[in-house]
Design an enzyme around this catalytic site. Structure first.
Site, PDB file in Angstrom:
ATOM      1  N   TRP A  17      25.236  44.655  34.625  1.00  0.00           N
ATOM      2  CA  TRP A  17      26.548  44.458  35.243  1.00  0.00           C
ATOM      3  C   TRP A  17      27.676  44.632  34.234  1.00  0.00           C
ATOM      4  CZ3 TRP A  17      26.056  45.402  39.985  1.00  0.00           C
ATOM      5  CH2 TRP A  17      24.970  44.939  40.723  1.00  0.00           C
ATOM      6  N   ASP A  44      32.939  37.703  34.330  1.00  0.00           N
ATOM      7  CA  ASP A  44      32.201  37.921  35.574  1.00  0.00           C
ATOM      8  C   ASP A  44      31.190  36.783  35.689  1.00  0.00           C
ATOM      9  OD1 ASP A  44      30.507  38.684  37.606  1.00  0.00           O
ATOM     10  OD2 ASP A  44      29.967  40.626  36.754  1.00  0.00           O
ATOM     11  N   LYS A  77      26.015  34.916  45.651  1.00  0.00           N
ATOM     12  CA  LYS A  77      25.003  34.280  44.811  1.00  0.00           C
ATOM     13  C   LYS A  77      25.087  32.751  44.761  1.00  0.00           C
ATOM     14  CE  LYS A  77      24.171  38.558  42.671  1.00  0.00           C
ATOM     15  NZ  LYS A  77      25.012  39.583  42.085  1.00  0.00           N
TER      16      LYS A  77
HETATM   17  C1  LIG Z   1      25.421  40.789  41.744  1.00  0.00           C
HETATM   18  C2  LIG Z   1      26.324  40.924  40.595  1.00  0.00           C
HETATM   19  C3  LIG Z   1      27.390  41.848  40.581  1.00  0.00           C
HETATM   20  C4  LIG Z   1      27.635  42.820  41.700  1.00  0.00           C
HETATM   21  O1  LIG Z   1      28.181  42.224  42.785  1.00  0.00           O
HETATM   22  P1  LIG Z   1      28.636  43.035  44.077  1.00  0.00           P
HETATM   23  O2  LIG Z   1      29.288  41.977  44.867  1.00  0.00           O
HETATM   24  O3  LIG Z   1      27.398  43.597  44.692  1.00  0.00           O
HETATM   25  O4  LIG Z   1      29.561  44.103  43.643  1.00  0.00           O
HETATM   26  C5  LIG Z   1      28.206  41.874  39.482  1.00  0.00           C
HETATM   27  N1  LIG Z   1      28.009  41.055  38.433  1.00  0.00           N
HETATM   28  C6  LIG Z   1      26.989  40.170  38.415  1.00  0.00           C
HETATM   29  C7  LIG Z   1      26.822  39.281  37.226  1.00  0.00           C
HETATM   30  C8  LIG Z   1      26.123  40.084  39.475  1.00  0.00           C
HETATM   31  O5  LIG Z   1      25.108  39.203  39.452  1.00  0.00           O
END
Ligand SMILES: *Cc1c(COP(=O)(O)O)cnc(C)c1O
Length: 355
Positions: A100, A167, A191
């Protein structure tokens, strides 16, 4: 019986949240209308949006501290782009700790000079780089708190004079941190919060307004702030469910409470991975994630047997990410301790069959 859901994302949500959410689909607010068929500008929905935004700030301890909470669309992946669009003037510093981060770096590169301060890519992202230097003249520093794919997690965030952007998609609301250290935090809802379709962005307003380029309205944080996260139709259902989950967490005792539970869950599973000779962890021990535990079988020929055993025990979503293989147990906030115990029981049962 409900399955033990170890899915990495979208993932398990609290059962009471799912019940309330399904009721709201038929009859929201006792108005004999569905949540998803009323105006997003109606009073009941505006109240939902406001509650979701304020709960997010409250749980993170960021109320009245110059932060705004937004529920945007496009996933965390859209934030890879928006962060750079809104904040990258000349150069930005990024820490590359996984798939990511790597994607975030690719998006931001288009907007200015990219300084990758450190990377663990050479070792399949199986550790968190430490001791790197962040250039003091960077527009910001970006990192990924939890590497959902490989199963590593940053435990200590760097001290820096430049805006800190993170993030936190896969570990937000799971552990206590000094959230005031961060200037912008973003997280896809799917998540630890709700269904896919909403992205939470927490932003310290004073970092905005410093880039010279024209920013399209939909990508402009300031516009979303000025419009109270209602510039256009928000993803009403995802925001509603996120609000319910945040309320659930608050009622339990907030992040302080859930962190203790999460630590217990992770400790139980990692202890078994380390004890059981049939399994081994694949990342540096000090960097292990409390959200996503990755491990492999020491004897690959047991794969079919193990896979059948956990499926029969009602366990779902244990396969590792396609880029890593092996197994990944995602232990998000809503996953109960007894689900971890169910997995540990299967691991011990596998060991017994080999004796
Ligand atoms: C799942 C995830 C993403 C991507 O998320 P989307 O909502 O599918 O764009 C980005 N960063 C991390 C750390 C993730 O776990």
């Amino acid at each position: 019986m409900k399955k033990h859901n170890f899915s990495a994302g979208p993932c398990i949500l609290p059962e009471e949240v799912l019940k309330k959410a399904s009721e709201a689909i038929i009859n929201f607010n006792d108005d004999n209308l569905s949540l998803i068929e009323i105006s997003h500008r109606s009073k009941p929905f505006v109240a939902v949006m406001e509650k979701a935004r304020s709960l997010a700030l409250e749980l993170l301890g960021l109320e009245n501290k110059g932060y705004k909470a937004l529920f945007l669309q496009g996933g965390a992946s859209m934030e890879f782009l928006m962060v750079a669009y809104n904040l990258l003037n000349k150069k930005a510093a990024y820490l590359n700790t996984g798939t990511w981060s790597d994607k975030a770096i690719k998006e931001a590169k288009a907007f200015g000079e990219m300084i990758e301060v450190a990377s663990s890519k050479d070792k399949g992202y199986n550790y968190i780089p430490k001791g790197y230097t962040i250039p003091t003249d960077a527009d910001y520093f970006h990192c990924t708190s939890n590497n959902t794919v490989a199963g590593t997690q940053i435990k200590d965030f760097p001290e820096t004079n430049v805006p800190l952007i993170c993030d936190m998609s896969s570990d937000i609301f799971s552990r206590q941190l000094d959230f005031e250290k961060f200037d912008l935090i973003y997280a896809g809802a799917q998540k630890n919060m709700g269904p896919a379709g909403a992205t939470l962005v927490i932003i310290k307003e004073d970092i905005l307004g410093k880039v010279e380029r024209h920013i399209p309205s939909m990508l402009n944080y300031q516009i979303h702030i000025d419009k109270d996260s209602m510039f256009n139709t928000p993803s009403v259902f995802a925001v509603y469910v996120s609000m319910l989950t945040l309320q659930w967490l608050k009622d339990l005792g907030g992040i302080k409470f859930i962190e203790e539970v999460n630590n217990k869950k992770a400790a139980l599973l990692y202890a078994e991975i380390d004890r059981n000779p049939l399994f081994k962890g694949i990342v540096a021990k000090e960097d292990r994630s409390i959200m996503n535990a990755t491990f492999v079988l020491t004897d690959e020929s047991l794969k079919e047997t193990f896979d059948t055993m956990w499926a029969e025990a009602g366990i779902n979503g244990l396969n590792g990410h396609r880029s890593v293989g092996g197994y990944r147990a995602s232990m998000y906030n809503a996953l109960p301790l007894y689900s971890i115990q169910a997995l540990v029981d299967v691991m011990q049962e596998l060991e017994r069959t080999q004796k």
